[in-house]
Design a protein around this motif. Structure first.
Motif: not given
Length: 599
Positions: A298-305, A366-367, A373-377, A557-559
């Protein structure tokens, strides 16, 4: 963690270079698959291993009776060491499996120079081992109370005790009788935990069988440096042959055309490294050291997307991005036996409820998850049988309500530094400090700061105890961990696999929260006898309400996984349940070399 500019520079450099040995690889070189595991492996014993890294290795070294069809969606099972699916009696209690003759265990001194053929009795032995109290198998729940006559194994365990539920009818016929029908029983037969081992090997290495993995699978472990590096080589005696059911997707049909009828595996060896840090995984993939990367950190998503798409400079290299909904739920469990946070009294329930109310899912997604991901209900991820898309958790993110709740139930007094104190039965209050275990990684430290912010906002002091995940899980089974954020990946695609995580008798196994609520246990026992449908859905809804009433978990969350694949990798398709695709994958050595030279 280095500044993002430094990391970006390192990533840019990696786009321009690859390992020299890759660039010079001749087309006739051995086909080598380069992989990583995100955490250290543990004992390579199917009866014991339960973490993702260990299970990934086990499913390549050992053989269960059944396996998933690689291409079928929705998922379906097929024969593995058997000639096909079993014969099932009309009452759903008797399963008869027919083994394929000519399957052999890989050579080991335990066999004293003999070629050792797999027989039905080997499965009888392997399944009984799950009952061995000395092993403390986390998988005992799969059979416990379900095999006809298994009380004899639990009363005074002896591996040679004969029970009517497990019978080798002849050399190649295995008959399993259940005390009651179990709709998920065949799924159990495709799990690494039910893989076959040889008694001679277990006896030859008492207490150390997990350090001497000897199976019948497509690969053999040839090199092993614990928590660092493993090399798997193709089993020359592998009897696995590819058969699948492709859908209409042209990519699936291409995989089927390339593999149908072919002997597995397709590569000569798999070189596996332990890469616990996200940065190392990303740099390794971009530098061509790994052939695919599942779940971009997650912390490196912006490096490739960029704007939801793979960056053009990576697409130009032939790298492919796919999105995959993982049958996986992240949750933070709390030890119900812990004197600080556990228990069923209203004060303890209020504390756990406040912790859940403090969890900021929007910020997490978000961060930290970068939107993937989506919130796990509820415990169930989309795609799992029993998932209710309309269910919503009754516990929202609401720090103001959390503060009011804590004030009301005895946590209103505070230390001079502003942190809340805990009420005690004798009257008065004592200091309150929560202890959350966390992984000793960059990601773990990011999660620590996130949870510190959430909990501090409602006046709760928290300290963090960092360790390797494998060690945290070991301590969790002994009830020695107060709180821990983890994830559960489906062993099989049914809701039972998730709800058993909170079933009382599974405490000390997969029920790390040690939740033991009679109202929940009764509903779980009723639900597991039902197939997917309205009656079971009603029970699942009631179980969700009990989870949110007593709060042994904070469902997180669920990814939606972002997966990257190198251009020279062939036949890759992520499976919803199986953890690896290694047996099916192929490598175009010449293309790997051409790609390297093009840089």
């Amino acid at each position: 963690m280095p500044p993002l500019r430094t990391l970006a520079a390192a990533l840019s450099f990696s786009l321009l270079s690859m390992s020299a040995h890759t660039a010079d690889a001749p087309a006739h070189a051995p086909k080598v698959l380069h992989m990583f595991l995100s955490t250290s492996e543990a004992s390579l014993d199917p009866a014991i291993g339960s973490d993702l890294a260990t299970l990934s290795l086990l499913e390549n070294l050992f053989d269960p009776l059944l396996r998933y069809d690689y291409l079928a969606r929705p998922v379906k099972l097929q024969g593995n060491t058997t000639t096909g699916l079993p014969e099932i009696s009309a009452d759903g209690r008797t399963y008869t499996f027919h083994l394929r003759p000519g399957i052999h265990f890989t050579p080991d001194p335990a066999f004293k120079g003999r070629q050792r053929e797999l027989t039905a009795q080997d499965y009888v032995y392997s399944f009984k081992r799950l009952y061995d109290p000395a092993l403390k198998s986390p998988w005992a729940y799969l059979f416990d109370g379900k095999l006809l006559g298994d009380a004899a194994l639990k009363t005074a365990f002896n591996i040679d005790t004969d029970i009517p539920g497990l019978q080798a009818v002849d050399r190649y016929t295995l008959r399993i009788r259940l005390s009651e029908p179990d709709n998920n029983f065949l799924f159990y037969m495709a799990m690494p935990a039910t893989s076959v081992v040889a008694r001679e090997v277990i006896d030859a290495y008492p207490g150390q069988a997990g350090n001497h993995p000897v199976g019948t699978g497509p690969f053999i472990l040839s090199e092993w440096k614990h928590s660092d590096r493993m090399v798997l080589v193709a089993n020359p005696d592998s009897s696995a042959v590819f058969h699948a059911t492709p859908g209409a997707d042209p990519a699936d049909r291409a995989i089927d055309a390339a593999l149908e009828g072919q002997k597995l595996p397709r590569v000569d060896r798999v070189e596996v490294k332990i890469a616990e840090e996200f940065q190392g995984r990303m740099l390794g993939f971009l530098n061509g050291e790994y052939d695919y990367l599942e779940q971009v950190p997650e912390s490196m998503t912006e490096m490739v997307i960029r704007n939801g798409q793979l960056k053009p400079e990576l697409a130009a290299r032939g790298i492919r991005l796919t999105r995959f909904p993982v049958l996986q739920t992240y949750y933070m469990w709390m030890n119900m036996d812990d004197p600080v946070i556990g228990g069923y009294d209203k004060e303890k329930v209020a504390l756990r409820r406040a912790i859940e109310l403090s969890y900021n899912s929007a910020e997490d997604i978000a961060l930290l998850k970068k939107g993937f991901a989506i919130k796990a209900e509820s415990p169930l991820a989309p795609g799992v049988l029993g998932y209710d898309p309309n269910y919503r958790s009754p516990v929202p993110y609401d720090p103001a309500l959390a503060n009011a709740l804590l004030d009301r139930f005895g946590y209103g007094k505070r230390d001079p530094d502003g942190y809340r104190r805990m009420p005690v039965r004798a009257g008065g209050t004592v200091p309150l400090t929560l202890q959350m275990s966390s992984e000793a990684t960059v990601s773990g430290r990011l999660r620590d700061e996130f949870w510190r912010k959430c909990l501090n906002a409602v006046g709760l002091r928290v300290v963090f105890k960092s360790d390797k995940k494998t060690e945290i899980i070991k301590a969790s089974r002994l009830g020695k961990v107060q709180m821990f954020e983890t994830n559960w990946v489906a062993d099989f695609p049914d809701g039972d696999n998730f709800y058993q995580l909170l079933y009382g008798p599974n405490a000390g196994r997969a029920n790390y929260a040690r939740f033991n609520l009679p109202a929940y246990n009764v509903r779980y026992e009723q639900a597991r006898l039902l197939s997917d449908g309205p009656a079971r859905d009603k029970l699942y809804g009631e179980m969700n309400q009990l989870i949110h009433a007593y709060n042994p978990w904070v469902t997180l969350t669920q990814l939606l996984s972002a997966d990257l694949q190198q251009p020279w990798l062939k036949n890759y398709k992520r499976h919803p349940v199986e953890l690896t695709q290694w047996r099916y994958l192929d490598v175009d050595v010449a293309q790997r070399a051409r790609t390297a030279r093009a840089k």
